[in-house]
Design a protein around this motif. Sequence first.
Motif, PDB file in Angstrom:
ATOM      1  N   ARG A   8       9.799  10.510 -17.209  1.00 24.44           N
ATOM      2  CA  ARG A   8       8.506  10.409 -17.423  1.00 24.44           C
ATOM      3  C   ARG A   8       7.730  10.475 -16.057  1.00 24.44           C
ATOM      4  N   GLU A   9       6.213  10.440 -16.299  1.00 23.00           N
ATOM      5  CA  GLU A   9       5.410  10.574 -14.749  1.00 23.00           C
ATOM      6  C   GLU A   9       4.400   9.320 -14.954  1.00 23.00           C
ATOM      7  N   PHE A  10       4.394   8.900 -14.117  1.00 24.24           N
ATOM      8  CA  PHE A  10       3.413   7.550 -14.009  1.00 24.24           C
ATOM      9  C   PHE A  10       2.471   7.664 -12.780  1.00 24.24           C
ATOM     10  N   GLU A  11       1.265   6.984 -12.931  1.00 24.60           N
ATOM     11  CA  GLU A  11       0.340   7.096 -11.717  1.00 24.60           C
ATOM     12  C   GLU A  11       0.794   6.348 -10.701  1.00 24.60           C
ATOM     13  N   VAL A  12       1.309   4.976 -11.006  1.00 23.44           N
ATOM     14  CA  VAL A  12       1.892   3.870 -10.307  1.00 23.44           C
ATOM     15  C   VAL A  12       3.143   3.290 -10.625  1.00 23.44           C
ATOM     16  N   VAL A  13       3.992   2.964  -9.871  1.00 21.83           N
ATOM     17  CA  VAL A  13       5.232   2.336  -9.797  1.00 21.83           C
ATOM     18  C   VAL A  13       5.519   1.120  -8.804  1.00 21.83           C
ATOM     19  N   ILE A  14       5.921   0.116  -9.416  1.00 17.21           N
ATOM     20  CA  ILE A  14       5.892  -0.977  -8.448  1.00 17.21           C
ATOM     21  C   ILE A  14       7.225  -1.690  -8.895  1.00 17.21           C
ATOM     22  N   ASN A  15       8.168  -1.895  -7.897  1.00 20.43           N
ATOM     23  CA  ASN A  15       9.386  -2.427  -7.876  1.00 20.43           C
ATOM     24  C   ASN A  15       9.240  -3.705  -7.041  1.00 20.43           C
ATOM     25  N   LEU A  16       9.532  -4.922  -7.644  1.00 14.50           N
ATOM     26  CA  LEU A  16       9.325  -6.329  -7.091  1.00 14.50           C
ATOM     27  C   LEU A  16      10.841  -6.752  -6.855  1.00 14.50           C
ATOM     28  N   ASP A  17      11.934  -6.007  -7.110  1.00 13.38           N
ATOM     29  CA  ASP A  17      13.240  -6.581  -6.861  1.00 13.38           C
ATOM     30  C   ASP A  17      14.122  -5.793  -6.093  1.00 13.38           C
ATOM     31  N   LYS A  18      14.688  -6.559  -5.223  1.00 16.92           N
ATOM     32  CA  LYS A  18      15.642  -5.998  -4.341  1.00 16.92           C
ATOM     33  C   LYS A  18      17.170  -5.401  -4.786  1.00 16.92           C
ATOM     34  N   PRO A  34       1.567 -18.071  -0.754  1.00 17.66           N
ATOM     35  CA  PRO A  34       2.227 -18.259  -2.109  1.00 17.66           C
ATOM     36  C   PRO A  34       2.791 -16.955  -2.330  1.00 17.66           C
ATOM     37  N   TYR A  35       3.946 -17.162  -3.393  1.00 16.29           N
ATOM     38  CA  TYR A  35       4.470 -15.918  -4.000  1.00 16.29           C
ATOM     39  C   TYR A  35       3.591 -15.156  -4.570  1.00 16.29           C
ATOM     40  N   VAL A  36       2.712 -15.654  -5.498  1.00 17.97           N
ATOM     41  CA  VAL A  36       1.856 -14.565  -6.081  1.00 17.97           C
ATOM     42  C   VAL A  36       0.777 -13.872  -5.102  1.00 17.97           C
ATOM     43  N   GLN A  37       0.375 -14.482  -4.001  1.00 17.59           N
ATOM     44  CA  GLN A  37      -0.326 -13.874  -3.157  1.00 17.59           C
ATOM     45  C   GLN A  37       0.626 -12.568  -2.281  1.00 17.59           C
ATOM     46  N   GLU A  38       1.671 -13.005  -2.144  1.00 18.70           N
ATOM     47  CA  GLU A  38       2.847 -11.860  -1.539  1.00 18.70           C
ATOM     48  C   GLU A  38       2.793 -10.653  -2.446  1.00 18.70           C
ATOM     49  N   ILE A  39       2.869 -10.764  -3.502  1.00 19.89           N
ATOM     50  CA  ILE A  39       3.083  -9.760  -4.490  1.00 19.89           C
ATOM     51  C   ILE A  39       1.846  -8.888  -4.795  1.00 19.89           C
ATOM     52  N   PHE A  40       0.639  -9.782  -4.806  1.00 25.30           N
ATOM     53  CA  PHE A  40      -0.486  -9.012  -4.785  1.00 25.30           C
ATOM     54  C   PHE A  40      -0.654  -7.846  -3.472  1.00 25.30           C
ATOM     55  N   GLU A  41      -0.565  -8.520  -2.174  1.00 23.78           N
ATOM     56  CA  GLU A  41      -0.542  -7.935  -0.991  1.00 23.78           C
ATOM     57  C   GLU A  41       0.481  -6.556  -1.185  1.00 23.78           C
ATOM     58  N   LEU A  42       1.456  -6.660  -1.587  1.00 21.20           N
ATOM     59  CA  LEU A  42       2.580  -5.886  -1.526  1.00 21.20           C
ATOM     60  C   LEU A  42       1.917  -4.555  -2.323  1.00 21.20           C
ATOM     61  N   CYS A  43       0.994  -5.009  -3.233  1.00 21.61           N
ATOM     62  CA  CYS A  43       0.637  -3.844  -4.312  1.00 21.61           C
ATOM     63  C   CYS A  43      -0.834  -3.266  -3.680  1.00 21.61           C
ATOM     64  N   GLY A  44      -1.225  -3.803  -2.443  1.00 22.89           N
ATOM     65  CA  GLY A  44      -2.445  -3.299  -1.720  1.00 22.89           C
ATOM     66  C   GLY A  44      -3.725  -4.269  -2.440  1.00 22.89           C
TER      67      GLY A  44
END
Length: 373
Positions: free
Chosen positions: A108-118, A172-182
Amino acid sequence: MPQLLNNVLVNPDCRHFRGDLPCRPNKEHGYVCEGCPVYSPVTSRILLIKLGAIGDVIRTTPLLRRLRQEYPGCAITWLTLTPAILPQGEIEEVLKFDFAAALQLQAREFEVVINLDKEKEACALLNTINARQKFGYALRPHDGVAWPQNELANHKFLTGVFDQVSLANTKPYVQEIFELCGFDFRGEEYVFDTHADKGYDWSLLPAATGPRIGLNTGCGDRWTTRLWSDEKWITLIQGLQAAGYVPVLLGGEAEDARNRVLNAATGATYLGTFPLPQFINLMHQMDGIVTQVTMGMHISIALRKPTILMNNIFNPHEFDLYDRGQLVQPNKQCECFYRGSCRYGTSCMEDLPAEKVLQAVRESVPMAMRNEQ
């Protein structure tokens, strides 16, 4: 966009369209694509990869609110190991991670893909997904290690690989993942299902003569340095009772034996163990929750309950209680950052007085507060 198949109009871009089965509007109302009054074209498709654990999946849900704002009309697909914990009505597609799910996502095709797991499988999937924008972690092909997909992921990546960086982190974790996504974090709340529509019977709960305080007594078997002794719990329960609160013991099968002991010693209410949706709704009946860093903590925050969080081995800045409740720590400085066992033999949690936790309850859950669920 609409297409004709054998002179029949089809809207494959509609968020209701299935392709393999009739859509719900067709089943329930007989609507067809031509002239459909609920036609809702998808403007962009977003894939969010957050496999587990359950608590981490829960605390990732604030991203849903921001994604809806930044991409109006988007359709969100969430890939996870625990689909049942997600609010099904708030996400267009929830997939359990397995071979079949990975195979179809790769086509499939996506506009955005976000992976938060290592995890390597999550990172490898990011590598192979077709998307205009990718955020989070990918897999380096030549050595098979997780690596930031872009510079926005560097900060969160480094806090996970160096204890020194993690200790110095103030986000905080939530702030980190928001910033990770811009995105900048604006206090977006969790998206969560209270399961209030299930009609669970809580008549065995004592009458709320005072605020009900849920006591989530477990901490899992990985980070046992977080354990608080039965004696501490008993002292807290007795203090809550004397102050007019109604303590209710919470936990799963791992906490059942302990909760029975605490119930016998104090008379604190204990209703037993429940399936996860019913357990969530039981927590929803509380006016405040005392917990350690566990799944129960994430559920409490998601339910917007005043949360009294007992912490010792984790960076306290990691947790955002949304100005509800307090974080309390031992009087002694913890020397076992992110360690599963105490290097000194006796956990510093024994240096967290029950009176300190009781005071945090008093300040966070005034006696005038009553649950009206």
